[in-house]
Design a protein around this motif. Structure first.
Motif, mmCIF file in Angstrom:
data_model
loop_
_atom_site.group_PDB
_atom_site.id
_atom_site.type_symbol
_atom_site.label_atom_id
_atom_site.label_comp_id
_atom_site.label_asym_id
_atom_site.label_seq_id
_atom_site.Cartn_x
_atom_site.Cartn_y
_atom_site.Cartn_z
ATOM 1 N N LYS A 184 0.784 -1.271 0.054
ATOM 2 C CA LYS A 184 0.064 0.002 -0.093
ATOM 3 C C LYS A 184 0.865 1.397 -0.079
ATOM 4 C CE LYS A 184 -4.093 2.006 0.353
ATOM 5 N NZ LYS A 184 -4.910 1.929 -0.817
ATOM 6 N N CYS A 185 1.953 1.191 0.519
ATOM 7 C CA CYS A 185 2.827 2.354 0.675
ATOM 8 C C CYS A 185 3.642 2.798 -0.669
ATOM 9 C CB CYS A 185 3.943 2.091 1.588
ATOM 10 S SG CYS A 185 3.428 1.624 3.251
ATOM 11 N N VAL A 186 3.699 1.964 -1.752
ATOM 12 C CA VAL A 186 4.134 2.200 -2.971
ATOM 13 C C VAL A 186 3.166 3.045 -3.875
ATOM 14 C CG1 VAL A 186 5.806 0.194 -2.714
ATOM 15 C CG2 VAL A 186 3.513 -0.019 -3.876
ATOM 16 N N GLN A 187 3.781 3.302 -5.053
ATOM 17 C CA GLN A 187 3.037 4.227 -5.923
ATOM 18 C C GLN A 187 1.809 3.112 -6.424
ATOM 19 O OE1 GLN A 187 2.751 7.182 -6.720
ATOM 20 N NE2 GLN A 187 4.432 7.712 -5.156
ATOM 21 N N PRO A 188 0.740 3.714 -6.997
ATOM 22 C CA PRO A 188 -0.295 2.675 -7.410
ATOM 23 C C PRO A 188 0.246 2.221 -8.863
ATOM 24 C CG PRO A 188 -1.364 4.777 -6.876
ATOM 25 C CD PRO A 188 0.089 4.961 -6.713
ATOM 26 N N ARG A 189 -0.461 0.739 -8.797
ATOM 27 C CA ARG A 189 0.041 0.022 -10.141
ATOM 28 C C ARG A 189 -0.896 0.616 -11.232
ATOM 29 N NH1 ARG A 189 -1.187 -3.878 -6.595
ATOM 30 N NH2 ARG A 189 -2.850 -4.553 -8.048
ATOM 31 N N PRO A 190 -0.337 0.481 -12.543
ATOM 32 C CA PRO A 190 -1.233 0.777 -13.751
ATOM 33 C C PRO A 190 -2.274 -0.175 -13.730
ATOM 34 C CG PRO A 190 1.428 0.569 -14.097
ATOM 35 C CD PRO A 190 1.140 0.207 -13.052
ATOM 36 N N ASP A 191 -2.250 -1.269 -13.348
ATOM 37 C CA ASP A 191 -3.414 -2.298 -13.461
ATOM 38 C C ASP A 191 -4.381 -2.316 -12.317
ATOM 39 O OD1 ASP A 191 -1.334 -3.379 -12.072
ATOM 40 O OD2 ASP A 191 -1.771 -5.328 -12.744
ATOM 41 N N GLU A 192 -4.170 -1.296 -11.346
ATOM 42 C CA GLU A 192 -4.814 -1.270 -10.142
ATOM 43 C C GLU A 192 -6.290 -0.846 -10.466
ATOM 44 O OE1 GLU A 192 -4.665 2.189 -7.074
ATOM 45 O OE2 GLU A 192 -3.365 0.660 -6.006
ATOM 46 N N PHE A 193 -7.251 -1.745 -9.626
ATOM 47 C CA PHE A 193 -8.580 -1.537 -9.877
ATOM 48 C C PHE A 193 -9.218 -0.173 -9.632
ATOM 49 C CE2 PHE A 193 -13.066 -2.064 -8.379
ATOM 50 C CZ PHE A 193 -13.505 -2.598 -9.378
ATOM 51 N N LYS A 194 -9.871 0.242 -10.671
ATOM 52 C CA LYS A 194 -10.544 1.584 -10.674
ATOM 53 C C LYS A 194 -12.153 1.215 -10.460
ATOM 54 C CE LYS A 194 -7.145 3.516 -13.750
ATOM 55 N NZ LYS A 194 -6.188 2.312 -13.566
ATOM 56 N N PRO A 195 -12.632 1.871 -9.293
ATOM 57 C CA PRO A 195 -14.004 1.332 -9.267
ATOM 58 C C PRO A 195 -14.792 2.090 -10.488
ATOM 59 C CG PRO A 195 -13.250 2.463 -7.208
ATOM 60 C CD PRO A 195 -12.213 2.525 -8.242
ATOM 61 N N PRO A 196 -16.034 1.326 -10.664
ATOM 62 C CA PRO A 196 -17.044 1.701 -11.681
ATOM 63 C C PRO A 196 -17.731 2.896 -10.982
ATOM 64 C CG PRO A 196 -16.865 -0.714 -11.622
ATOM 65 C CD PRO A 196 -16.201 -0.155 -10.393
ATOM 66 N N PRO A 197 -18.666 3.222 -11.842
ATOM 67 C CA PRO A 197 -19.718 4.345 -11.144
ATOM 68 C C PRO A 197 -20.541 3.829 -10.506
ATOM 69 C CG PRO A 197 -20.009 4.080 -13.580
ATOM 70 C CD PRO A 197 -18.661 3.359 -13.266
ATOM 71 N N GLU A 198 -21.335 4.609 -9.709
ATOM 72 C CA GLU A 198 -22.322 4.155 -8.508
ATOM 73 C C GLU A 198 -23.655 3.982 -9.373
ATOM 74 O OE1 GLU A 198 -21.725 3.393 -5.320
ATOM 75 O OE2 GLU A 198 -19.823 3.480 -5.516
ATOM 76 N N CYS A 199 -24.314 3.000 -8.731
ATOM 77 C CA CYS A 199 -25.695 2.747 -9.309
ATOM 78 C C CYS A 199 -26.546 3.720 -8.576
ATOM 79 C CB CYS A 199 -26.192 1.178 -8.972
ATOM 80 S SG CYS A 199 -26.434 0.939 -7.434
ATOM 81 N N PRO A 200 -27.977 3.566 -9.043
ATOM 82 C CA PRO A 200 -28.898 4.498 -8.319
ATOM 83 C C PRO A 200 -29.087 4.142 -6.768
ATOM 84 C CG PRO A 200 -29.655 4.034 -10.586
ATOM 85 C CD PRO A 200 -28.659 3.284 -10.420
ATOM 86 N N VAL A 201 -29.397 5.131 -6.017
ATOM 87 C CA VAL A 201 -29.878 4.921 -4.671
ATOM 88 C C VAL A 201 -31.253 5.581 -4.520
ATOM 89 C CG1 VAL A 201 -29.173 4.906 -2.037
ATOM 90 C CG2 VAL A 201 -27.425 4.565 -3.881
ATOM 91 N N PHE A 202 -32.171 4.728 -4.007
ATOM 92 C CA PHE A 202 -33.392 5.350 -3.925
ATOM 93 C C PHE A 202 -33.754 5.310 -2.425
ATOM 94 C CE2 PHE A 202 -33.542 3.387 -8.078
ATOM 95 C CZ PHE A 202 -33.954 4.525 -8.751
ATOM 96 N N GLU A 203 -34.480 6.510 -1.984
ATOM 97 C CA GLU A 203 -34.745 6.524 -0.584
ATOM 98 C C GLU A 203 -36.269 6.863 -0.392
ATOM 99 O OE1 GLU A 203 -32.270 9.628 1.167
ATOM 100 O OE2 GLU A 203 -30.578 8.362 1.305
ATOM 101 N N PRO A 204 -37.151 5.809 -0.579
ATOM 102 C CA PRO A 204 -38.445 6.153 -0.531
ATOM 103 C C PRO A 204 -39.313 6.911 0.648
ATOM 104 C CG PRO A 204 -38.065 3.881 -0.236
ATOM 105 C CD PRO A 204 -36.841 4.495 -0.266
ATOM 106 N N SER A 205 -40.269 7.522 0.524
ATOM 107 C CA SER A 205 -41.036 7.932 1.740
ATOM 108 C C SER A 205 -41.859 6.783 2.372
ATOM 109 C CB SER A 205 -41.791 9.107 1.288
ATOM 110 O OG SER A 205 -42.660 8.800 0.491
ATOM 111 N N TRP A 206 -42.565 6.884 3.509
ATOM 112 C CA TRP A 206 -43.250 6.185 3.911
ATOM 113 C C TRP A 206 -44.436 5.627 3.160
ATOM 114 C CZ3 TRP A 206 -42.079 2.570 7.699
ATOM 115 C CH2 TRP A 206 -41.027 2.782 8.655
ATOM 116 N N GLU A 207 -45.066 6.576 2.476
ATOM 117 C CA GLU A 207 -45.916 6.351 1.601
ATOM 118 C C GLU A 207 -45.638 5.366 0.400
ATOM 119 O OE1 GLU A 207 -49.508 8.874 -1.148
ATOM 120 O OE2 GLU A 207 -47.883 9.864 0.302
ATOM 121 N N GLU A 208 -44.468 5.756 -0.157
ATOM 122 C CA GLU A 208 -43.817 5.093 -1.350
ATOM 123 C C GLU A 208 -43.472 3.884 -0.909
ATOM 124 O OE1 GLU A 208 -42.075 8.407 -4.027
ATOM 125 O OE2 GLU A 208 -40.851 7.873 -2.371
#
Length: 1451
Positions: free
Chosen positions: A16-40
């Motif tokens: 972890k202390c060294v420089q990031p590797r060229p093939d280091e994993f890059k997280p994909p974009p986040e998916c939608p997150v929904f927060e419904p109301s009590w009615e929904e």
């Protein structure tokens, strides 16, 4: 920060202390997150249907329940036991598994030949044998790569740095390890050679054996999976020397080689441990150099072993049964030990990157366990269920029937899975999942492409990755492309949930991937055919179930066809589910009935088509279970029909694979039917009727809602459709909700429109924010009219409101036209304001029109300022801009503001730039400033700095022109002009090229002045250099007798224009500075010299008259102390004044032979003439004129002229040659009584001959040195001597002349003492006798009468008197010049002329006069005879003539 610090000190996570590797994993974009109301949140299916358009684009989504929704965990932790799956992380990834399978094949190949494989290292990295083999194969094979020398290219493609001979190492490793394996794969080692050809090729084979691969060192055979890491033994890094070593060869008698048929070279014969065949080592392809150790297989046995089919890859079950608590302890210990920190401190990002690193690492074998697919029916769900073992508190009873309880969700009415009769574990019954760090679920889609929902009860997060359903085929294609070997052996690999692939790899190939971290208490929903995978961040407990909605029905049918193609088992029969729903057509939801009808139409069309093939078969009805009705070919559940044959009992096929059943004729087949077509079509019609009732209504609603213009229906039609939906109990779907909303809006609009037309505006239509007031705005009215026309319903009030709106819009158009004018007229604006009172609406143009008035006034002010640039200052522009900022924005204002702002910016820029240019040090050149000034000239504003810049440039140009004229002019520049130019040039903030040269000239002039001052000036002298070098313009008298003053007006001749009088040194300096050339300066100085000579002549005569013998000498005032003469005295040879020796003489001066001069006459050091000439030459080299230089020039010329005149006069008077000779020092004789023996005292000190002729016997003072007596001295010689003494240079001729005159006077004095001349005494007596009382009375009377008032204005005799004054009288025995006329009786003050020989002609309002108290009674200017006003008032004045001629004695 603490986590990172812990990681940095963790030995396991040192990477972890060294420089990031060229093939280091890059997280994909986040998916939608929904927060419904009590009615929904109340209806899960309604909420999922609502978010579906958004969430299905990403394949997965996360749902956070409302705060407070926390169901109790109902599972018994102590009683839950399970056996987890074992997961080796680097076997999960598809590409990594391909490499591992390849290495297994290589290891097995060498193991069967008695050698153990050790993978070599190249450049400190494990050699990727799979990639090396693939690259060589892509380039055409080993022989072609060697032939074309492509090994360096291969090395570069594998990522090795160039220039290190890596290619040769790769060739060696390939030839030793991979080349024999590739020969084996191609079957070349199975070719049997004839015995006849053995003799000719034996030598060749032996040579080939010499270069064949060296075998790796012997190790014991290893297990395929569990001990794969033995291949990467660190001891084999020196791979260059690794070899496949062979043990001894078993000696076999009477055996022959199956290739060459010969039994010779028995020590080279190998015996196969599988079939006992024998081969020569050199007969094998490739040949073996040595006998291998361990078991050896011949090529035939090797082919049999290696060609055995591979086992299907799957997860192994662990050997231990875990309780939930024990598994948690193991999971936490693993994670804490792996990351060397507490589990809750490990960041999720770190775990994610480490997971994907381990998945792709061949050399690291990390194994984890995963408790997946645990049946909730057997162990209990995490959610509470009715009649369950978990006792629910009254507060938590709401969760028993909650739709988000996964035990309820799958079997709710909106889910079509409720029509599947059997309980399907994992689909209709939830499954439990107990995870630990790095445990994962591979890429997969849900069974039958259904929905899935996962709830994380507690524990550490679960990381998800998902791809939308439309990208499913693209993802499958990429995985097949990147790992084709896996799909060849397992076509349905992705359905086995055993293969994962890095999301970054998929994204690199265009597959859209999204991620999320599911925390405890959150749901994750996957949509139909959405591939998803993920892993657990640590110990956690999750629960999941499947469900299907109406929109899934077409996808479900498509999935069955896809499964048939993949020959995959169905989890349930889709046809059975549809038939079950059709059998309950009357109770179906109409929307579902419509979907079922569409599905049955396609199902029956296909079934009818396929049954045509079985017309010749015997029909039979059966009701076998689903697991007994699977097609032997495609494994599809044969629900509606199946084909069997008596020759194959228990085997059946679907109608699609009749030809795959057996070889019997089709007439022997039996067609097994569940329903006949006659039974199916009524079922479909029943569903159709149920669906058509809704479809007709839905079609009418759709047509009504989408009607345009004239086709719109009235409000009554909408009401009838709503009533019909309520009576038929149609489902509350989107269409019905839209119909209800449109109807409600239409009713509100109709009511408000009618009120507006009736004038009842107090209950206006609420729009926008919903606030109500008594008056509508135009926007609201317009919006309301638009809303009326945009309604799907037609209202009769709309046209009337439209007409009202048109009238208002006409007013608005007119207003807009006026407002659009650049400068609208006030009258036009006022007329619009008057018209606006006719509309009972809120008009937005009214405030705009008022604002426009202010804008017009501002524009007028700005325009007025632009027409007068001289008054447009920065402050004016800023004030206008500040006023404009306060106005409402308008194009005309903005345009004017922009122009003003631009002008202000430019003005401020140039003001600052002009200031900086003027303040720059060093200053800029005139070209730079001229260019800047020229640019500022076009700015229409008053800019002080820019004007100063222009003025500076103008001054600089004028200065340069003056400097050029000064340089190019014929006249030598004056020092004052030069100094003025330098001062002006220094004040100009411009770099002036000539200024430096002029400054250097100033320095040289200053240095010249200092040098001249050093040469001429005495130490602590009060005189300036110019005062010393110039002829004297002010000659004073000290110790004169009493004088009286006479004041009067200047004579009329003063009205004529005359040159300025040089009365002071400043006048002289000014006159010299104003002369144009040296000639004028010389003339000025010559005039000054004449005045000097005259003044000294008068001064000498006056001083001589003071020293005539008197009865009482104590009344005299002499010396610098202004006291009576007493004791030893010194007489100045120049001014002839007497001085006390103690006051002025230094004892060291007593032996000097030079003429003695008083302190006032001795003004300089009197350097030699050559020094003065040298100074003058140096000044001429400088090339600058200055008053001191002109004075020095005149001094030199005056000196030279004096020398010439001295020679001429000496020759005229027969004087000895004037040369420097030593003088006789005076004899200082002091006596108290007179002596008549003059013969014995020829060197006795004396002041004047008159004093020596006195008859007084007592003297009160005496002189210490001899002086030249004036009696009998020629006027020319006296003038010559005086001028010589006035010269400020040291001349030997002056000293010689002094001694000559002194010696001559001594001889005359001796003769005169022996026989005094008679005429002189006679003249003296006559003078005494002429002093009669009548003259004194006349003089006193003249003074009392006042000549100023008696004779004013008589100008006719002025010129005559002036001519008489200018005439010179013949020289007499007196030492001073004399006048040729006397005062006439009829003279007055206006006609009076000063009888002084060299009158200075004073000018001014008042001129001071003094009258002689002698015999002549003449009037003199006080300044011409050296008398001050105080002296004239207190003392008697006797002119020189009366003193010397008449021998007048002071009483």
């Amino acid at each position: 920060a603490d986590v990172l610090t812990a990681l940095e000190h963790s030995p396991r996570c040192a990477w972890k202390c060294v420089q990031p590797r060229p093939d280091e994993f890059k997280p994909p974009p986040e998916c939608p997150v929904f927060e419904p109301s009590w009615e929904e949140f109340r209806d899960p299916f309604s909420f999922i249907n609502k978010i579906r358009p958004i969430a299905e684009k990403t394949g997965i989504c996360k749902v956070r329940p409302p705060p407070g929704w926390q169901p109790p965990f109902a599972c018994n932790v102590d009683k839950l036991h399970f056996v987890p799956r074992i997961q080796r992380l680097n076997e999960l990834e598809a590409q990594t598994r391909v490499k591992l399978n390849f290495l297994d094949q290589i290891a097995k190949f060498w193991d069967l030949q008695g050698c153990a494989l050790k993978i070599p290292h190249v450049e400190r990295k494990i050699l990727d044998l799979y990639k090396l083999n693939k690259l060589v194969a892509d380039e055409g094979g080993f022989d072609l790569v060697c032939q074309e020398r492509q090994w360096t290219k291969i090395a570069l493609q594998m990522g090795f740095a160039p220039g290190k001979a890596v290619g040769s190492h790769l060739r060696g490793h390939y030839e030793k390890i991979l080349y024999p394996y590739n020969l084996f794969q191609s079957g070349a080692n199975l070719l049997v050679k004839s015995i006849d050809s053995m003799d000719t090729k034996d030598t060749k084979l032996q040579d080939q054996a010499q270069r064949t691969t060296a075998q790796t060192p012997d190790t014991s055979p290893t297990a395929r999976r569990a001990k794969r890491m033995n291949y990467f033994c660190p001891s084999c890094r020196g791979s260059e020397t690794d070899s496949l070593q062979t043990p001894f060869c078993f000696q076999v008698d009477l055996v022959v080689c199956l290739v060459c048929g010969s039994g010779g070279d028995e020590e080279r014969l190998l015996l196969c441990d599988g079939c006992d065949d024998s081969y020569h080592t050199f007969c094998l392809i490739p040949p073996l150099p040595d006998i291998p150790k361990g078991d050896w297989r011949c090529p035939k046995c090797l082919a049999q072993e290696c060609n055995k089919p591979h086992e299907a890859f799957g997860f192994e079950q662990a050997y231990r049964d875990y309780s939930l608590r024990a598994f948690g302890q193991m999971a936490d210990a693993f994670k804490s030990d792996y990351f060397n920190m507490p589990v809750h401190m490990v960041p999720t990002e770190l775990v994610e990157k480490e997971f994907w690193r381990l998945v792709g690492a061949i050399e690291e074998d990390v194994t984890v366990e995963y408790g997946a697919d645990i049946a909730s029916k057997e162990f209990g769900s995490g959610f509470p269920i009715p009649n369950g073992k978990f006792k629910v508190s009254p507060a938590d009873e709401k969760y028993l029937k909650c739709g988000w309880n996964l035990n309820n969700l799958a079997m709710m009415n909106p889910s079509v899975l409720t029509h599947v009769t059997a309980d399907i574990c994992g689909m209709t019954l939830p499954w439990l999942y107990v995870g630990m760090c790095f445990s994962s679920f591979c890429w997969h889609i849900e069974d039958h492409w259904s929905y899935s929902i996962n709830y994380l009860h507690w524990g550490e997060p679960k990381t998800w990755y998902g791809a939308p359903g439309f990208a499913a085929e693209q993802l499958e294609e990429v995985m097949r492309k990147l790992a084709p070997e896996l799909f060849e052996s397992q076509p349905d690999l992705l359905h086995q949930l055993v293969t994962i692939m890095n999301p970054n790899t998929l994204m690199a190939h265009g597959v859209p991937i999204y991620r999320t971290n599911q925390c405890a208490g959150e749901f994750v929903i996957t949509f139909p055919r959405a591939y998803h995978s993920g892993f657990n961040q640590g110990f956690n407990f999750a629960e999941a179930v499947n469900f299907c909605t109406v929109d899934w029905m077409p996808l479900g049918r498509q999935c069955v066809d896809h499964y048939r193609m993949l020959r995959r088992y169905n989890v349930f029969s889709h046809d059975e589910m549809v038939c079950n729903m059709a059998s309950k057509a009357s109770t179906l939801d109409v929307v579902l009935a419509s979907a079922v009808h569409k599905d049955m139409v396609s199902m029956l069309q296909e079934e009818q088509k396929q049954r045509e093939k079985g017309k010749k078969m015997e029909a039979k009805y059966d009701h076998l279970q689903d697991d007994e009705r699977q097609c032997a070919r495609c494994r599809t559940t044969c629900y509606l029909s199946a084909v069997t044959c008596s020759c194959s009992p228990g085997v059946l096929v679907c109608l699609h694979h009749i030809n795959d059943l057996c070889s019997c004729p089709i007439t022997n087949y039996t067609l097994n039917l569940r329903y006949t077509l006659d039974e199916l079509f009524p079922m479909m019609n029943a569903v159709k009727q149920r669906a058509e009732l809704y479809d007709e209504w839905a079609s009418l609603v759709k047509e009504t809602l989408e009607a345009k213009l004239e086709k719109k229906k009235g409000l009554q039609i909408f009401r009838s459709l709503l009533a019909q939906s309520e009576s038929k109990v149609f489902p509350d779907n989107d269409m019905l909700r839209r119909l209800r909303l449109v109807t409600q809006d239409a009713e509100k609009c109709s009511s408000v429109a009618q009120q507006l037309l009736n004038g009842k505006r107090q209950t206006r239509y609420r729009f926008g924010s919903g606030k109500s007031c008594s008056q509508l705005s135009v926007e609201e009215l317009s919006s309301f009219v638009r809303q009326l026309y945009n309604l799907s319903c037609s209202l009769p009030q709309a046209p009337m409101l439209k007409e009202l709106l048109n009238r208002i819009e006409d007013f608005q158009q007119h207003s807009e036209k006026v407002l659009a004018d650049e400068v609208p007229s006030v009258a036009e604006i006022q007329s619009l304001l008057d018209v606006s009172f006719d509309f009972d609406v809120e008009l937005p143009e009214l405030p705009r029109l008022r604002v426009r008035l202010e804008q017009a006034r501002w524009l007028e002010g700005a325009q007025q300022a632009s027409t007068q640039p001289t008054t447009r200052t920065l402050e004016t522009m800023r004030r206008l801009i500040d006023q404009g900022v306060g106005l409402v924005p308008h194009p005309s204002v903005e345009k004017a503001m922009a122009r003003l702002q631009e002008l202000l910016t430019v003005s401020e820029h140039w003001e600052d730039k002009a200031s900086s240019l003027l303040k720059a040090r060093p200053p800029h050149s005139i070209e730079t400033l001229s260019a800047a000034a020229e640019k500022t000239s076009s700015i229409p504003a008053y800019l002080p700095n820019c004007r100063l810049l222009k003025d500076t440039v103008r001054k600089a140009r004028e200065w340069l022109q003056e400097a050029e004229e000064l340089q190019d002019g014929d006249c030598t520049p004056m020092m004052d002009s030069l100094s003025d130019m330098v001062l002006r040039g220094q004040a100009i903030q411009v770099r002036l090229e000539p200024l430096e040269r002029l400054e250097s000239l100033m320095i040289e002039v200053q240095e010249w002045r200092e040098s001249a001052s050093t040469t001429f000036l005495q130490r602590d002298t009060p005189f300036t250099l110019l005062e010393v070098l110039c002829p004297r313009c002010e000659v004073g008298n000290v110790g004169s007798p009493k004088r009286k003053a006479k004041k009067g007006k200047e004579s009329p001749r003063s009205n004529k224009k005359k040159p300025p009088r040089l009365n002071t040194l400043s006048d002289v300096e000014k006159a010299l500075s104003e002369t144009r050339d040296s000639t004028s300066a010389m003339a000025t100085l010559e005039e000054l010299r004449e005045r000097e000579m005259e003044a000294f002549s008068n001064l000498r005569a006056a001083n001589e008259s003071k020293l005539l013998p008197t009865a009482d000498c104590m009344d005299l005032k002499v010396c610098v102390c202004q006291k009576a003469p007493m004791g030893a005295m010194s007489q100045c040879e120049l001014c002839r004044n007497a001085f006390h020796s103690v006051c002025v003489r230094d004892p060291s001066d007593s032996c000097e032979t030079q003429p003695w001069l008083c302190p006032q006459c001795q003004r300089s050091e009197k350097p030699p003439l050559n020094k003065a000439v040298s100074l003058l030459a140096s000044l001429r080299r400088i090339g600058v004129r200055l008053p001191e230089g002109d004075a020095l020039h005149y001094l030199v010329e005056r000196t030279v002229n004096w020398q010439h005149r001295a020679q001429e006069i000496s020759q005229y008077f027969n004087l000895p040659e004037l040369e420097e000779r030593p003088g006789t020092p005076p004899t200082l004789t002091r006596w108290a009584s007179g002596s008549h023996d003059a013969h014995n005292n020829t060197q006795a000190p004396c002041l004047t001959p008159e004093w020596n002729r006195t008859s007084h016997t007592q003297t009160v003072f005496y002189t210490e040195q001899r002086c030249i007596p004036l009696q009998g001295l020629s006027h020319d010689l006296e003038e010559l001597m005086v001028e010589g003494l006035l010269l400020q240079v040291c001349l030997p001729e002056v000293q010689s002349l002094f001694h000559v005159l002194l010696d001559r006077a001594s001889s005359q004095h001796t003769n005169r003492c022996m026989s005094p001349p008679q005429d002189e005494s006679t003249d003296c007596n006559k003078h005494m006798e002429t002093m009669i009382d009548s003259e004194k009375k006349a003089k006193r009377h003249l003074e009392r009468e006042g000549l100023n008032a008696e004779h004013r204005g008589k100008d006719k005799k002025h010129s005559h008197k002036r001519q008489k004054m200018n005439k010179k009288r013949p020289a007499s025995t007196s030492s001073s010049p004399r006048s040729d006329f006397s005062q006439s009786d009829d003279s007055d003050e206006e006609m009076a002329v000063c009888p002084a020989e060299r009158c200075q002609l004073p000018e001014g309002d008042e001129v001071n006069w003094v009258q002689c108290d002698g015999s002549c009674n003449q009037w003199f200017h006080q300044v011409c005879v050296g008398v001050t006003a105080e002296m004239a008032e207190k003392e008697d004045y006797i002119c020189v003539r009366c003193t010397l001629k008449d021998g007048h004695m002071r009483k």
